[in-house]
Write an enzyme that holds these catalytic residues in place. Structure first.
Site, PDB file in Angstrom:
ATOM      1  N   ARG A   1      59.680  78.802  25.041  1.00 19.32           N
ATOM      2  CA  ARG A   1      61.123  78.371  24.373  1.00 19.32           C
ATOM      3  C   ARG A   1      61.758  79.606  24.256  1.00 19.32           C
ATOM      4  NH1 ARG A   1      59.949  74.120  25.500  1.00 19.32           N
ATOM      5  NH2 ARG A   1      59.573  71.966  24.265  1.00 19.32           N
TER       6      ARG A   1
ATOM      7  N   GLU B   1      70.300  76.920  25.103  1.00 18.69           N
ATOM      8  CA  GLU B   1      70.546  76.121  26.112  1.00 18.69           C
ATOM      9  C   GLU B   1      70.889  74.778  25.951  1.00 18.69           C
ATOM     10  OE1 GLU B   1      66.016  76.033  27.073  1.00 18.69           O
ATOM     11  OE2 GLU B   1      66.131  73.908  26.882  1.00 18.69           O
TER      12      GLU B   1
ATOM     13  N   HIS C   1      65.140  75.131  32.432  1.00 20.73           N
ATOM     14  CA  HIS C   1      64.027  74.231  31.743  1.00 20.73           C
ATOM     15  C   HIS C   1      63.631  73.388  32.904  1.00 20.73           C
ATOM     16  CE1 HIS C   1      62.652  73.260  27.396  1.00 20.73           C
ATOM     17  NE2 HIS C   1      61.649  73.087  28.545  1.00 20.73           N
TER      18      HIS C   1
HETATM   19  P1  NAD Z   1      49.230  74.933  23.201  1.00 19.46           P
HETATM   20  O1  NAD Z   1      49.397  74.235  21.693  1.00 19.46           O
HETATM   21  O2  NAD Z   1      48.085  74.379  23.995  1.00 19.46           O
HETATM   22  O3  NAD Z   1      49.041  76.398  23.067  1.00 19.46           O
HETATM   23  C1  NAD Z   1      49.790  77.177  22.101  1.00 19.46           C
HETATM   24  C2  NAD Z   1      49.067  78.622  21.798  1.00 19.46           C
HETATM   25  O4  NAD Z   1      49.589  79.477  21.023  1.00 19.46           O
HETATM   26  C3  NAD Z   1      47.773  78.228  20.901  1.00 19.46           C
HETATM   27  O5  NAD Z   1      46.723  78.796  21.657  1.00 19.46           O
HETATM   28  C4  NAD Z   1      47.978  78.757  19.511  1.00 19.46           C
HETATM   29  O6  NAD Z   1      46.896  79.064  19.056  1.00 19.46           O
HETATM   30  C5  NAD Z   1      48.924  79.746  19.989  1.00 19.46           C
HETATM   31  N1  NAD Z   1      49.709  80.264  18.765  1.00 19.46           N
HETATM   32  C6  NAD Z   1      50.415  79.570  17.772  1.00 19.46           C
HETATM   33  N2  NAD Z   1      50.979  80.054  16.999  1.00 19.46           N
HETATM   34  C7  NAD Z   1      50.793  81.471  17.325  1.00 19.46           C
HETATM   35  C8  NAD Z   1      51.206  82.544  16.652  1.00 19.46           C
HETATM   36  N3  NAD Z   1      51.890  82.711  15.505  1.00 19.46           N
HETATM   37  N4  NAD Z   1      50.555  83.674  17.167  1.00 19.46           N
HETATM   38  C9  NAD Z   1      49.851  83.647  18.349  1.00 19.46           C
HETATM   39  N5  NAD Z   1      49.582  82.615  19.096  1.00 19.46           N
HETATM   40  C10 NAD Z   1      50.055  81.562  18.530  1.00 19.46           C
HETATM   41  O7  NAD Z   1      50.501  74.741  23.774  1.00 19.46           O
HETATM   42  P2  NAD Z   1      51.080  74.754  25.317  1.00 19.46           P
HETATM   43  O8  NAD Z   1      50.655  73.260  26.056  1.00 19.46           O
HETATM   44  O9  NAD Z   1      50.282  75.596  26.027  1.00 19.46           O
HETATM   45  O10 NAD Z   1      52.549  74.907  25.391  1.00 19.46           O
HETATM   46  C11 NAD Z   1      52.948  76.107  25.095  1.00 19.46           C
HETATM   47  C12 NAD Z   1      54.539  76.107  24.889  1.00 19.46           C
HETATM   48  O11 NAD Z   1      54.807  76.013  26.286  1.00 19.46           O
HETATM   49  C13 NAD Z   1      55.096  74.887  24.038  1.00 19.46           C
HETATM   50  O12 NAD Z   1      55.011  75.077  22.436  1.00 19.46           O
HETATM   51  C14 NAD Z   1      56.467  74.633  24.770  1.00 19.46           C
HETATM   52  O13 NAD Z   1      57.404  75.145  23.864  1.00 19.46           O
HETATM   53  C15 NAD Z   1      56.281  75.364  26.086  1.00 19.46           C
HETATM   54  N6  NAD Z   1      56.522  74.319  27.184  1.00 19.46           N
HETATM   55  C16 NAD Z   1      57.727  74.458  28.001  1.00 19.46           C
HETATM   56  C17 NAD Z   1      57.776  73.778  29.084  1.00 19.46           C
HETATM   57  C18 NAD Z   1      59.073  74.204  30.072  1.00 19.46           C
HETATM   58  O14 NAD Z   1      59.277  73.079  30.876  1.00 19.46           O
HETATM   59  N7  NAD Z   1      59.223  75.296  30.210  1.00 19.46           N
HETATM   60  C19 NAD Z   1      57.154  72.485  29.129  1.00 19.46           C
HETATM   61  C20 NAD Z   1      55.832  72.235  28.313  1.00 19.46           C
HETATM   62  C21 NAD Z   1      55.820  73.380  27.266  1.00 19.46           C
END
Ligand code: NAD
Length: 327
Positions: free
Chosen positions: A232, A261, A293
């Site tokens: 993000r 964005e 994105h």
């Molecule tokens: P997820 O929930 O499986 O993983 C997120 C990880 O971040 C977890 O392991 C969690 O423990 C960790 N985390 C949370 N807060 C934290 C902090 N303060 N410090 C350190 N670690 C922390 O999520 P995911 O499915 O892997 O997705 C991650 C991110 O990817 C989503 O939140 C989303 O914003 C982004 N995303 C982007 C796209 C894109 O098209 N660009 C698509 C899907 C998701």
């Protein structure tokens, strides 16, 4: 269930229609949700939202006044929804988690490789029949240290792919992922910044992670570090990254998401004058790669997003709690 689908894009329309199988009445809207367009959901039980729809408290109030009780997100991230406010109103909110961590992870690695091996410059040169290799030197991924911030579903897949390249993986997360505990080294955020050749972001955007990449964290990074953000935009202080690029402390920046964005991405602005000076400055660097994105954009991901959205709507139509409901 009558559902106003906001921000419907051509690329997803067919997947949504096929997954629905005429079960729910869809109003497919190109408009994104905001205070003004909330009236388009009048008479609907549910709305379905994409990443840049505005589901802040005041907009939720407007939806609620019109009878909307359910919010089906077509995204994994839910930083654009005031969840506590929605729950206070008694609204149900569900996302589509883990629709394809491979899609995002593979795009992340594609950005690393494209930046490292200067593929865009190389292609542009050849289009002009310039076959010189000067200035196109990259580095072996093998043996390099990659810092992964966030080892949930997407970060975990990134680590597995990069393990295959022979990289050393440093990871930072508040929770260790047992699936990769033997193949990554968990470290604190400063160690990760200090020791990584490439840093890639996969934490969600929350208060604690806002601008996790900033002047201070950039300063301790290795000279020439490559940064990749497919999570993000708000995780990165973009102005600080621009300063890092200007001083050459940052050697490459791959950006699929951007803090501002919402009024830019997912739309054709080719006939407009670019008003965003930060994007304009980023476009001036040869070592910056921007995609709009699109990390999620694979057939498999679109199918899963559509089917999980219908799973959420089906559950609510049957007076059940959805498995993806956010609390
Ligand atoms: P997820 O929930 O499986 O993983 C997120 C990880 O971040 C977890 O392991 C969690 O423990 C960790 N985390 C949370 N807060 C934290 C902090 N303060 N410090 C350190 N670690 C922390 O999520 P995911 O499915 O892997 O997705 C991650 C991110 O990817 C989503 O939140 C989303 O914003 C982004 N995303 C982007 C796209 C894109 O098209 N660009 C698509 C899907 C998701």
């Amino acid at each position: 269930m009558k559902v106003a689908i906001y921000s419907t894009h051509l690329f997803e329309k067919q997947y949504l229609i096929e997954a629905n199988q005429h079960k729910h009445e869809f109003i497919l809207l190109q408009e994104s949700l905001n205070g003004k367009t909330s009236t388009l959901a009048n008479g609907c039980d549910a709305v379905s939202l994409f990443v840049n729809d505005d589901a802040s408290g005041p907009v939720l109030d407007l939806l609620y006044e019109q009878g909307v009780k359910f919010i089906a997100l077509r995204s994994a991230g839910f930083n654009h929804v005031d969840l506590p406010h929605a729950l206070k109103l008694g609204m149900h909110v569900a996302n589509v988690p883990g629709y394809s961590p491979y899609a995002v992870a593979e795009h992340t690695v594609a950005m690393m490789l494209a930046l490292n091996r200067k593929l865009i410059s190389a292609h542009n040169r050849i289009m002009e029949l310039n076959f010189s290799l000067d200035g196109l030197v990259g580095f072996d991924m093998n043996g390099k240290t990659i810092g992964i911030m966030g080892t949930g579903k997407i970060g975990c897949v990134v680590s597995k792919v990069l393990n295959g390249f022979g990289c050393r993986i440093l990871a930072y997360d508040i929770q260790k992922n047992p699936e990769i505990i033997d193949t990554v080294e968990y470290v604190d955020v400063n160690t990760l910044c200090r020791e990584s050749d490439i840093i890639t972001l996969h934490v969600p955007l929350i208060k604690e992670t806002m601008h996790i990449i900033n002047k201070e964290t950039i300063e301790i990074m290795r000279p020439g570090v490559m940064l990749i953000n497919t999570s993000r935009g708000g995780l990165v202080n973009t102005k600080d990254v621009i300063d890092g690029l200007k001083s050459k402390h940052i050697g490459g920046f791959g950006m699929d998401v951007y803090e501002e964005e919402a009024n830019l991405f997912f739309q054709d602005h080719s006939e407009d004058v670019l008003q965003d000076d930060i994007i304009a400055r980023l476009l001036s660097f040869r070592n910056v790669l921007i995609t709009g994105h699109q990390a999620f954009l694979t057939r498999e991901a679109l199918q899963n997003i559509a089917s999980s959205t219908i799973t959420n709507l089906d559950a609510w139509a049957g007076n059940k709690i959805s498995i993806y409901e956010l609390k």
